[in-house]
Motif scaffolding. Structure first.
Motif, PDB file in Angstrom:
ATOM      1  N   MET A 142       0.806  -1.215   0.000  1.00  0.00           N
ATOM      2  CA  MET A 142       0.000   0.000   0.000  1.00  0.00           C
ATOM      3  C   MET A 142       0.842   1.269   0.000  1.00  0.00           C
ATOM      4  O   MET A 142       0.353   2.339  -0.343  1.00  0.00           O
ATOM      5  N   TYR A 177      -9.024  -2.375  -1.784  1.00  0.00           N
ATOM      6  CA  TYR A 177      -9.629  -1.050  -1.800  1.00  0.00           C
ATOM      7  C   TYR A 177     -11.112  -1.086  -2.178  1.00  0.00           C
ATOM      8  O   TYR A 177     -11.815  -0.081  -2.037  1.00  0.00           O
ATOM      9  N   SER A 214     -12.178   4.007   3.406  1.00  0.00           N
ATOM     10  CA  SER A 214     -11.562   4.530   2.191  1.00  0.00           C
ATOM     11  C   SER A 214     -10.138   4.000   2.047  1.00  0.00           C
ATOM     12  O   SER A 214      -9.496   3.641   3.038  1.00  0.00           O
ATOM     13  N   PRO A 215      -9.624   3.963   0.809  1.00  0.00           N
ATOM     14  CA  PRO A 215      -8.224   3.568   0.604  1.00  0.00           C
ATOM     15  C   PRO A 215      -7.258   4.428   1.415  1.00  0.00           C
ATOM     16  O   PRO A 215      -6.252   3.919   1.919  1.00  0.00           O
TER      17      PRO A 215
END
Length: 714
Positions: free
Chosen positions: A468, A487, A493-494
């Motif tokens: 990530m 995601y 949320s990402p």
């Protein structure tokens, strides 16, 4: 004569021995063989240990062999006896700009030359090689104005800082997040991998060093610690800018995954000390092992490290030696023993042991005390330190002997690499020519170590927290697919997942769903800013923290969120460490000793309260902000509370001094003289200005001594 025969003869050389010249000629024959470099070098070092037994002609021959094997630092005390050719070779290895009389040995000179040519270097060599001198020689050239040195522990930051302060008074040394670069000087950042990732001002670094680089391999990590992930990301952050690098560590045969970078890999068996190893093969739980330890402690008079697998083992060994070794109190340590008893607990074995001249160094011992114990050991005040991996991994000591009491590292049997790393702590160049290692159990089987750089070797098992943080061009197709799937989660949320990369995604989602399920009640419990004013708010936060990391807390005897809340409240409201430790001693159960109870509490403070829990609270802060904002609620802000917890509810500048060797128990006594301060550099300047007035402060003799020692190398 072969290597073993010569080695035996050297060990038994005496003043009236007539065979000295024959032994030297035999060594010379081996030195001149092209295929036996380590044997010749080892025998030369062993002969240097007997230097006084040779006449002037023999000494001249020996010094010639010292030059031939490249051990130039050993020539320094004997310059007047050197031939002109040897003197010229010696001068060619002189280190400029560090300290007068410093010279490289052959390997150091080779590495330094490569770096000066602009090459990236990965060096694998033993602890005794003196890899850090190369760093200092590079800095002395002043070619690089912005340098980062990444080390695995705070103890190594302090050790490196002290060394550089002595050698480079004009450099700006940055060790703490609050410190900043200074224009028109050399800025050297001494940081752990976590601090490298946090700093936003490292895009223009010119040269960086990665110490103990084997820790970049995920095999050295766990999901819960993720330090290898952080180290990989720290390396990636700096290397992708094009900065030149120097990676160093011990006993590695190969490194895989660095194909994206050009580098010169040097796996070397070069050593500046010889090592004699005795393997006793005693049983793990046998009485013979304890008896052999006792025998060695009673007979070894020179500085000795005693390696134990973990704090509980170190505690048991300390208890055994305190009761059975018949050691007498030493006058030089009575004041520090009394100070530890007062400020921690009189039943703590660290206090009892130091009174008898034994230091204890493990993860439960506060950093400033660790540093002072190493100082006492290196100065010869105490002769023994019982230690765990906290000391083996990089801290320099002047030990002639190493006793390996346990054949384990934490909860598993250690491998050959760790065995060699521990053994490498025996001996010291120009002080103890021959290190002595006593392995009480059977040694592990010999095997090579390959280090794998995980960013360059991505597969289906690569940690999501690693992936990530990588830019798209550094991801494989498989990794991109895994991230896309992660995601797609509809709850968070990402951005939140990326910021909380230390926490597995499924646990983050569980916390988010708990908050959503509890709405609108959860908003009332999470909408606070600064410090939770209501007990219900604080308790709810502890419930969420426990659901996030409860498994880790079980290791510290904390089995519920209410117990976690009690511990934090004790530290927040009482601010009385002796009382907190006394409660642990008074409430201990079963066969747990007082020292074991104290160690567990101190380890909880260091690992959880000052590191993991603040990070986890900030993870929950990001989760609740994500969840509440999406649903029209104003999120809370827990950042101040997390910072307070990280600093044990003291001023952050005071707790920062612990890394400089000043315990918070001392800094809080003088805080009215150094606070308020704008930043850490301002605080350090006030401490330096305070130094001439130390004798007039209301501190004990020990406390003044600690202050003098710490301030002298700030």
């Amino acid at each position: 004569m072969n290597y073993e025969t010569i080695k035996t003869k050297l060990a038994h050389l005496s003043d009236d021995d007539a065979s000295t010249i024959a032994v030297l000629l035999a060594i010379n024959t081996i030195v001149n063989r092209s295929h036996s470099g380590w044997e010749g070098r080892d025998l030369v070092i062993r002969a240097l240990d007997k230097f006084h037994l040779f006449d002037k002609v023999e000494q001249s021959l020996l010094l010639n062999m010292v030059r031939a094997v490249g051990l130039f630092p050993y020539i320094t005390p004997h310059l007047s006896n050197m031939a002109l050719s040897d003197r010229l070779a010696y001068e060619a290895h002189r280190v400029e700009g560090v300290e007068q009389g410093m010279v490289f040995h052959h390997l150091q000179a080779h590495v330094f030359s490569l770096i000066m040519q602009g090459r990236n270097v990965v060096l694998s060599a033993s602890t005794s090689v003196g890899k850090s001198l190369v760093i200092d020689a590079v800095l002395a050239k002043r070619w690089f104005k912005k340098v980062v040195v990444i080390v695995p522990t705070i103890a190594l930051i302090d050790e490196t800082r002290r060394r550089l302060v002595r050698r480079f008074k004009d450099f700006n040394l940055i060790t703490h997040p609050t410190q900043e670069a200074v224009a028109d000087t050399t800025n050297v950042y001494l940081l752990t991998q976590e601090r490298v990732i946090q700093r936003p001002d490292l895009a223009d670094v010119e040269f960086f060093v990665l110490d103990e680089f084997y820790k970049i391999d995920l095999a050295n990590d766990s999901e819960e610690s993720s330090r290898a992930v952080d180290l990989s990301l720290a390396f990636h952050k700096l290397a992708k800018t094009g900065a030149q690098f120097y990676m160093l560590g011990p006993h590695i045969q190969r490194i895989n995954g660095l194909d994206g970078y050009e580098y010169h890999f040097i796996p070397s068996d070069y050593s500046t000390v010889a090592v004699d190893i005795q393997n006793f093969g005693l049983g793990m739980r046998s009485e013979e092992r304890k008896e052999k330890l006792l025998e060695l402690v009673k007979t070894l008079e020179s500085p000795t490290l005693i390696y134990c697998q973990a704090p509980p083992s170190a505690n048991r060994v300390a208890e055994y030696l305190i009761e059975e070794a018949g050691l007498s109190p030493i006058p030089e340590t009575q004041e520090i023993a009394a100070w530890i008893s007062k400020h921690y607990h009189p039943e703590w074995n660290v206090a009892k042991a130091i009174s008898l001249g034994i230091g204890i160094h493990h993860g439960g011992v506060p950093r400033a005390l660790q540093q002072y114990i190493v100082k006492l050991f290196n100065e010869g005040v105490i002769k023994r330190i019982i230690c765990t991996s906290t000391m083996i991994e990089g801290v320099n000591t002047s030990a002639e002997n190493v006793i390996i009491y346990d054949r384990r590292l934490n909860k598993s049997t250690f491998d050959y690499f760790t065995y060699k790393n521990i053994s490498g702590r025996a001996g010291r160049m120009n002080k103890y020519f021959i290190g002595k290692v006593f392995m009480l159990e059977a040694p592990p089987l010999e095997e090579g170590l390959t280090v794998e750089y995980p960013i360059g070797l991505q597969d289906e098992k690569s940690p999501m927290g690693l992936l990530m943080q990588l830019e798209n061009e550094y991801l494989t197709d498989m990794s991109r697919g895994r991230l896309q799937e992660a995601y797609a989660n509809p709850v968070l949320s990402p951005t939140t997942l990326i910021e909380n990369r230390h926490i597995p995604i499924d646990r983050q989602v569980e916390v988010a769903e708990t908050i959503i399920r509890d709405l609108p009640r959860s908003y009332g419990l999470l909408g606070w800013k600064g410090i939770p004013e209501q007990a219900t708010q604080f308790n709810y936060l502890c419930e969420l923290v426990y659901s996030l990391v409860g498994g880790n807390l079980m290791d510290y005897g904390i089995s519920s969120s209410s117990q976690l809340a009690w511990h934090i409240n004790e530290l927040r409201t009482q601010k009385n460490l002796p009382a907190y430790l006394k409660q642990a001693v008074d409430k201990r159960q079963g066969e747990e000793t007082a020292s074991e109870a104290i160690n567990l509490r101190l380890k909880f403070i260091r690992n959880m309260v000052c590191f993991r829990l603040p990070r986890d609270i900030m993870a929950i802060n990001k989760i609740q902000a994500d969840v509440l904002a999406k649903r029209g609620y104003e999120p809370g802000d827990f950042s101040f509370f997390a910072e307070q917890l990280e600093n044990l509810f003291l001023d952050p500048l005071l707790t920062a001094l612990d890394e400089y060797g000043i315990p918070t128990q001392i800094s809080t006594q003088i805080k009215h003289l150094i606070l308020p301060s704008d930043n850490l550099n301002d605080l350090l300047a006030k401490l330096r200005a305070l130094a001439p007035r130390l004798e007039h402060l209301r501190l004990t003799g020990f406390e003044k001594g600690v202050m003098r020692w710490a301030v002298a190398e700030m």
